[in-house]
Design a protein around this motif. Structure first.
Motif: not given
Length: 527
Positions: A390, A329-333, A326-327, A393, A384
């Motif tokens: 970006d 979608d949030k590359p940093a996380l 689920t993370l 990241d 990712i």
């Protein structure tokens, strides 16, 4: 008559084997590519498993293929579950063929020309034509065997003592289920068992409820082929095999409870159906309980997968349990999650290097578990997707990819080149390099635990430089020793490989700590 019935069953089994093997050969890579391509969700996997099984006429072949894919890490365990769920539904097509073609058209000897045509295609044809010829041979033999079973069971009807068969009680149904299970384990074909049951039901040898219990047992028996194929395999393969067994057990329980409502339904809607069209009713029952079981389990596939994972834990899971899909979608996380996995993997590989060099009895994780964790982490990182626009990241992602590449190669140094490390630790001429590398590993390990990559990088780079400077000198000394006879060629080669091992490990340490420092810096860490 009994021998004729057994011979008919044997011919039916031979036809099933020939047809299934021929269809599998014709499907070949297409079957495997279809299974790989259309398993993105449990629902699509179930449909794919059902269709593939219907085509090749073997649920065991479909599930064993899924088990082998998971074992080879070509398919995830969760993707294989859909195939497992759908395979049983696909195998019911054989029952429909028997009931609609075999009984309704009474093919008997009329099918023999099809067998002859198939043999001609096999003998005179080539390539796929030859393969289709064997499909026709198997198809024809199915109905030749079925015809023999029908005739002999019809004549045996007057000699059967029905009171000795398990009665239509719950216990009797359980006994018949066990008998059906045993039949499938012996013949390795639930389709043959269903055909024999349909024939007995058509001849009036058994009642509908008894036939239903037998079919449930035969359906359950198919799962043990996949389980046997998974024994001794990888964690994923064993999970897949166990999933098939548990799913079929749940299906069998539900089907047993469904017999009485099903009979009641037909007695209300069409009282003559269970007697006049008993074989159609049985095939419909077989399809119905498999369809309902798939329909019931697909929405709960994630929960079912988690249950199986708890029953057969993956030792490498301790490393990768933070890689939450689920993370993504949030590359940093997602990159932070990867960082939390990379650190313990690196630390454990360093422990392996220390054990190889020092021979100490440190508590180690299995190298195979580390390899699986590295592979799964690489798969996660591959999802990712960033671009040069970006910023931080993007640089963090590149540094992470570099790190994983060097971790993979450091793992290879531990797994494949251990004897070289032992040779390095035992050679007096390498004492300085050996001591330097061990001390550097201790320093880096401490820094990893403190999440402090800069001193780790500085220590690793300094060690790499010193070892690089000494390598050429040591190589010349070794070659000279071989030349004057102090060392033979075999010992000299081992010494050269040992110094090369030390050099490569020092380079991996330097690269990993540098890229980890860069990743930490891109994430906003202390420069």
């Amino acid at each position: 008559m009994a021998l004729t019935a057994l011979g008919g069953l044997g011919i039916f089994l031979a036809g099933m084997i020939i047809m299934t093997d021929s269809l599998k050969a014709l499907a070949g890579d297409h079957l495997r590519s279809v299974l790989m391509r259309f398993t993105r969700t449990p629902a699509s996997g179930a449909v794919t498993g059902a269709l593939c099984t219907a085509v090749i006429q073997s649920s065991s072949a479909t599930t064993v293929t899924a088990v082998s894919f998971v074992g080879a890490e070509l398919m995830s365990f969760s993707s294989a579950l859909g195939i497992i769920f759908g395979a049983n539904l696909g195998t019911t097509i054989t029952g429909w063929m028997v009931a609609l073609i075999g009984f309704k058209f009474q093919l008997g000897s009329a099918i023999l020309p099809v067998v002859f045509l198939g043999v001609l295609l096999k003998l005179l044809g080539s390539g796929r034509w030859s393969g289709w010829g064997m499909v026709l041979v198997g198809f024809g033999l199915l109905f030749v065997g079925l015809d023999l079973m029908q005739d002999s069971l019809g004549e045996l009807l007057g000699n059967i003592e029905f009171e000795k068969l398990p009665g239509d009680t719950f216990t009797g149904r359980i006994l018949l289920l066990i008998f059906g299970l045993g039949f499938t384990l012996i013949t390795r074909s639930s389709s043959a068992g269903v055909a024999a049951t349909l024939t007995a039901l058509f001849a009036g040898v058994i009642e509908f409820e008894q036939a239903a219990a037998l079919v449930i047992g035969m359906d359950l028996g198919t799962s043990f082929t996949a389980w046997i194929a998974a024994i001794g395999g990888s964690v994923g393969a064993r999970r897949t095999g166990l999933s098939h067994v548990l799913f079929n057990c749940l299906t069998a329980i539900g089907a047993l409870l469904l017999i009485t409502p099903y009979v009641w339904f037909w007695q209300v809607v069409s009282p003559g159906m269970l007697t006049g069209e008993a074989e159609i009713s049985l095939v419909a029952f077989h399809t119905l309980f498999n369809f309902l079981s798939v329909l019931a389990i697909v929405p709960f596939t994630p929960a079912f997968a988690r249950m199986i994972e708890r029953m057969i834990p993956d030792p490498s899971g301790a490393f990768i349990d933070k890689l939450d899909p689920t993370l993504l979608d949030k590359p940093a996380l997602a990159l932070s999650a990867v960082q939390s996995v990379v650190e313990p993997l690196f630390e454990n590989l360093l422990l392996h290097v220390r054990v190889l060099l020092e021979g100490t009895s440190l508590e180690l994780k299995n190298l195979a578990d580390i390899k699986r964790a590295l592979n799964q982490t690489r798969v996660y990182v591959d999802q990712i997707h960033l671009t040069t626009g970006d910023g931080a990241d993007w640089h963090r992602l590149l540094a992470t990819i570099h790190t994983l590449d060097h971790l993979q190669r450091l793992h290879e140094r531990c797994e494949e080149d251990g004897y070289r490390a032992v040779a390095a630790s035992e050679a007096d001429s390498f004492a300085d390099q050996y001591t330097l590398l061990v001390e550097t590993i201790r320093t880096v390990t401490t820094c990893i635990r403190d999440h402090n990559w800069k001193p780790a990088q500085l220590a690793a780079i300094e060690a790499m430089k010193q070892i690089d400077e000494s390598v050429e000198l040591e190589r010349d000394k070794i070659i000279l020793s071989v030349g004057i006879g102090v060392l033979d060629m075999s010992a000299g080669t081992l010494h050269l490989e040992a110094i090369r091992w030390l050099q490569r490990v020092s380079h991996h340490l330097s690269s990993i700590t540098t890229h980890q420092w860069e990743a930490n810096l891109a994430a906003g860490g202390d420069p």
